[in-house]
Write a protein that holds these residues in place. Structure first.
Motif, PDB file in Angstrom:
ATOM      1  N   SER A 264      29.974  41.586  34.386  1.00  0.00           N
ATOM      2  CA  SER A 264      30.091  41.803  35.843  1.00  0.00           C
ATOM      3  C   SER A 264      28.995  42.725  36.372  1.00  0.00           C
ATOM      4  N   MET A 265      28.273  43.385  35.450  1.00  0.00           N
ATOM      5  CA  MET A 265      27.195  44.270  35.916  1.00  0.00           C
ATOM      6  C   MET A 265      25.973  43.469  36.325  1.00  0.00           C
ATOM      7  N   SER A 266      25.872  42.234  35.842  1.00  0.00           N
ATOM      8  CA  SER A 266      24.700  41.427  36.211  1.00  0.00           C
ATOM      9  C   SER A 266      24.994  40.434  37.334  1.00  0.00           C
ATOM     10  N   ARG A 267      26.286  40.149  37.590  1.00  0.00           N
ATOM     11  CA  ARG A 267      26.626  39.199  38.665  1.00  0.00           C
ATOM     12  C   ARG A 267      28.118  39.341  38.974  1.00  0.00           C
ATOM     13  N   PRO A 268      28.536  38.950  40.193  1.00  0.00           N
ATOM     14  CA  PRO A 268      29.969  39.018  40.487  1.00  0.00           C
ATOM     15  C   PRO A 268      30.723  37.954  39.679  1.00  0.00           C
ATOM     16  N   ILE A 269      31.855  38.328  39.123  1.00  0.00           N
ATOM     17  CA  ILE A 269      32.673  37.338  38.402  1.00  0.00           C
ATOM     18  C   ILE A 269      34.125  37.441  38.893  1.00  0.00           C
ATOM     19  N   LYS A 270      34.871  36.386  38.587  1.00  0.00           N
ATOM     20  CA  LYS A 270      36.312  36.403  38.885  1.00  0.00           C
ATOM     21  C   LYS A 270      37.067  36.243  37.574  1.00  0.00           C
ATOM     22  N   ILE A 271      38.221  36.873  37.516  1.00  0.00           N
ATOM     23  CA  ILE A 271      39.102  36.680  36.358  1.00  0.00           C
ATOM     24  C   ILE A 271      40.446  36.208  36.882  1.00  0.00           C
ATOM     25  N   CYS A 272      40.925  35.095  36.338  1.00  0.00           N
ATOM     26  CA  CYS A 272      42.243  34.582  36.703  1.00  0.00           C
ATOM     27  C   CYS A 272      43.159  34.808  35.515  1.00  0.00           C
ATOM     28  N   SER A 273      44.343  35.271  35.795  1.00  0.00           N
ATOM     29  CA  SER A 273      45.213  35.672  34.693  1.00  0.00           C
ATOM     30  C   SER A 273      46.639  35.197  34.935  1.00  0.00           C
ATOM     31  N   LEU A 274      47.294  34.794  33.839  1.00  0.00           N
ATOM     32  CA  LEU A 274      48.694  34.350  33.928  1.00  0.00           C
ATOM     33  C   LEU A 274      49.460  34.940  32.755  1.00  0.00           C
ATOM     34  N   SER A 282      45.232  43.974  35.504  1.00  0.00           N
ATOM     35  CA  SER A 282      45.301  44.658  36.806  1.00  0.00           C
ATOM     36  C   SER A 282      45.041  46.161  36.690  1.00  0.00           C
ATOM     37  N   ASN A 283      45.056  46.682  35.458  1.00  0.00           N
ATOM     38  CA  ASN A 283      44.724  48.110  35.272  1.00  0.00           C
ATOM     39  C   ASN A 283      43.228  48.366  35.188  1.00  0.00           C
ATOM     40  N   GLU A 284      42.435  47.314  35.139  1.00  0.00           N
ATOM     41  CA  GLU A 284      40.973  47.482  35.011  1.00  0.00           C
ATOM     42  C   GLU A 284      40.406  47.937  36.349  1.00  0.00           C
ATOM     43  N   ARG A 285      39.734  49.089  36.331  1.00  0.00           N
ATOM     44  CA  ARG A 285      39.260  49.670  37.594  1.00  0.00           C
ATOM     45  C   ARG A 285      38.069  48.948  38.193  1.00  0.00           C
ATOM     46  N   TRP A 286      37.394  48.141  37.392  1.00  0.00           N
ATOM     47  CA  TRP A 286      36.219  47.426  37.903  1.00  0.00           C
ATOM     48  C   TRP A 286      36.634  46.087  38.552  1.00  0.00           C
ATOM     49  N   LEU A 287      37.949  45.841  38.594  1.00  0.00           N
ATOM     50  CA  LEU A 287      38.456  44.597  39.195  1.00  0.00           C
ATOM     51  C   LEU A 287      39.374  44.910  40.368  1.00  0.00           C
ATOM     52  N   LYS A 288      39.362  44.028  41.365  1.00  0.00           N
ATOM     53  CA  LYS A 288      40.405  44.154  42.384  1.00  0.00           C
ATOM     54  C   LYS A 288      41.035  42.771  42.611  1.00  0.00           C
TER      55      LYS A 288
END
Ligand SMILES: C[S@@+](CC[C@H](N)C(=O)[O-])C[C@H]1O[C@@H](n2cnc3c(N)ncnc32)[C@H](O)[C@@H]1O
Length: 304
Positions: A264-274, A282-288
């Motif tokens: 994610s430091m080189s480009r915006p990424i998305k993470i989908c989780s189930l 959701s505890n990762e501070r670099w994600l919203k």
């Protein structure tokens, strides 16, 4: 999905046979049941016949001892399954001709929030869409997989198809979708078919990867790729959107999330989780979280 419970042995046998006979007559009289569009009704009918008559593969006829009635039930079952198979083959042919996503779209209905009567929402239960996708993809289940190499690796469990519709809504054609722990591969296959995006499945069990590749080849899907690899060793540099259906936990999940953070430091990424790993993600501070979704459904996170 069944609407009819099996007759239990101590129930009055005559009454039981009469009920099953009435069920059979009603189903046999409904010729529209065999139209392609009545897939859902056929699946319910198959469940009812199975619940009422029990093991068709054995000599024992559960539910009704009248062998003529049992034979009729067996014949009806064969016709219902043949009608389903005809539909699955016709959808497969459309996919092979490149008619995606239209080949599957009319059959899949709404997303996980859709109003499927009797389906467990928003949980992880299966519904008619899973039957349809399984019939169309015909993913061969391997006889043997490697033994689980770590207690932190979660065994294969497929994402219910209605949740994949939530994923599809988050993927754009220019995305590169990566399923980390892809199992038999139906998620990357459906995502690619429905969005046109490039998809990659990374799966530690080589036998699952072989099945997934076979399916993608048989449907001539050129935008899906599978790699037999531990997710910790995977090259994540092409991915723009990553999917985790709780494939691993503990230190493996921590390592993979660290690798994703570096990406994610080189480009915006998305993470989908189930599933259970969503809490950890959701505890990762670099994600919203990009939008609040119901508990038990896929959550989409964006890198900050
Ligand atoms: C819960 S299943 C999810 C399957 C698929 N993603 C889906 O949603 O249908 C988890 C999968 O992750 C795989 N897996 C577990 N640990 C892994 C690892 N370290 N690297 C790659 N795959 C892994 C398992 O073999 C299993 O197929």
């Amino acid at each position: 999905m069944s609407t009819m419970a099996a007759c239990i042995p101590h129930e009055d046998e005559v009454q039981c046979c009469n009920d099953l006979h009435a069920l059979l007559c009603a189903l046999e009289a409904d010729s529209s049941l065999f139209l392609p569009t009545r897939l859902r009704e056929r699946l319910v009918a198959l469940d009812d016949v199975d619940a009422g008559f029990g093991g068709f593969d054995s000599e024992d006829s559960a539910g009704c001892t009248d062998s003529r009635v049992h034979q009729r039930a067996k014949a009806l079952r064969i016709r219902l399954e043949a009608a389903n198979m005809e539909l699955y083959q016709s959808v497969r042919s459309d996919i092979v001709r490149g008619d995606q996503p239209r080949a599957l779209l009319p059959w899949l209905g709404g997303s996980a929030s859709g109003s499927e009567p009797g389906s467990p929402l928003p949980g992880l239960g299966f519904d008619y869409r899973d039957e349809l996708v399984s019939g169309v993809l015909q993913l061969p289940e391997p006889d043997e997989t490697d033994r689980q190499t770590s207690a932190e690796m979660v065994p294969y469990q497929p994402t219910p198809v209605r949740h994949i519709l939530d994923l599809i809504a988050a993927v754009a054609e220019e995305d590169v979708f990566v399923d980390l722990g892809s199992g038999l591969g139906h998620v990357p296959i459906l995502v690619s078919m429905m969005t046109g995006a490039q998809s990659l499945g990374v799966e530690v069990q080589a036998a699952y990867v072989a099945s997934a590749q076979k399916c993608a080849e048989s449907l001539r899907l050129s935008r899906v790729q599978f790699i037999a690899q531990d997710a910790r060793d995977a090259d994540l540099s092409r991915g723009t959107i990553f999917y985790l259906y709780s494939p691993f936990k503990g230190s493996i999940l921590a390592d993979v999330l660290s690798a994703l953070r570096r990406e994610s430091m080189s480009r915006p990424i998305k993470i989908c989780s189930l599933g259970p790993c969503t809490r950890r993600v959701s505890n990762e501070r670099w994600l919203k979280a990009s939008a609040l979704s119901d508990a038990g459904r896929i959550r989409v996170f964006e890198s900050l």
